[in-house]
Write an enzyme that holds these catalytic residues in place. Sequence first.
Site, short mmCIF file in Angstrom:
data_model
loop_
_atom_site.label_atom_id
_atom_site.label_comp_id
_atom_site.label_asym_id
_atom_site.label_seq_id
_atom_site.Cartn_x
_atom_site.Cartn_y
_atom_site.Cartn_z
N HIS A 174 0.81 -1.22 0.00
CA HIS A 174 0.00 0.00 0.00
C HIS A 174 0.85 1.27 0.00
O HIS A 174 0.34 2.35 -0.29
CB HIS A 174 -0.95 0.00 1.20
N SER A 178 -0.60 -1.27 -5.94
CA SER A 178 -0.33 -2.41 -6.81
C SER A 178 0.13 -1.93 -8.18
O SER A 178 -0.20 -0.84 -8.61
CB SER A 178 -1.60 -3.25 -6.98
N LYS A 199 -15.02 -6.72 -5.40
CA LYS A 199 -14.37 -7.78 -6.18
C LYS A 199 -13.72 -8.82 -5.27
O LYS A 199 -13.78 -10.02 -5.52
CB LYS A 199 -13.34 -7.15 -7.12
N ASP A 200 -13.10 -8.34 -4.18
CA ASP A 200 -12.49 -9.25 -3.21
C ASP A 200 -13.54 -10.11 -2.52
O ASP A 200 -13.31 -11.30 -2.25
CB ASP A 200 -11.70 -8.47 -2.16
N GLU A 243 3.00 -34.15 0.30
CA GLU A 243 1.78 -33.56 -0.23
C GLU A 243 2.04 -32.99 -1.62
O GLU A 243 3.19 -32.72 -1.99
CB GLU A 243 1.27 -32.46 0.71
#
Length: 310
Positions: A174, A178, A199-200, A243
């Site tokens: 921040h 971005s 959107k998140d 895994e």
Amino acid sequence: LIINYFWNLGFLLGVAILLQIISGIFLALHYTSDINSAYFSIFFIIREVYYGWCLRYFHSNGSSFVFLLVFLHLGRAMFYGSYFYSPNTWFSGIIIVFFLMGIAFMGYVLPLGQMSLWGVTVITNLLSAFPSLVEWLCGGYCIHNPTFKRFFVFHFLLPFLLCGFLLYHIFSLHFLSSNNPLRNSTNNKIAFFPFIISKDLYGKILILYLYFLQVHFGFSCLSHPDNALEACALLTPLHIVPEWYFLCQYAMLKAVPNKNAGFIILFTSIFVLFYFMRSLSVSFYFIIFFTSRFNGFYLCFWFLLFFSFI
């Protein structure tokens, strides 16, 4: 320039890590790290604890979701050259990946199934070139009670240390905002509310839906069946496999006959991610600038990494 849904991945990864920490705290209230009772404490959680089965499978399947989002988030950052725009964010992100790999490995050992025991045996044997390090990590020269006590302590404490790097990662992000597909420009012209937050939230609803679908219907389909068996030091599994998110590192170990060389290659494959940082020597700086800015070498490297992983 409107950012696309690839920019949801960091938020979703943060949510997944937070869910892992919360579910892990509740599981730790009932788990016993003693070598003679660890396996049975897992069954106690599943059968006797109220909604313990949900917590157990939510936590074990959640690690797969975390690494799926990590790989997607890392791939997106490499593809769009985020390492060039914000090196501090990239550096803290790679440190978080290191922490997640260590935490996931130690967590995989704790149920004390067949794969857990033999997986930790393989990894600790890699450190046999440093006997004092093996003795410090395992509490002796073999996998026994002190080993699981230490792994449980590390598995419980490291996520809280991870949160510190997570906060620094978010602060670094921040501080500059971005980047976008144009690589070196910023997205701070987009209002966080309502565009980005909505959107998140859509992405979070989708991920939670997949979470509950996996927990309630998939159960342990992402884990090896042999790990449901109680660990036995006298019976080696036919194939010792980790895994799915560690299979690429495991393939490197299998491909190199020499143990120490395989160990070096394994760690180099992870440390090479630091190579993308802008804070390299001046001679490399111009190479990185021109190749990353105009989709040269690094885009080819991204596709090579993608196909290698597949």
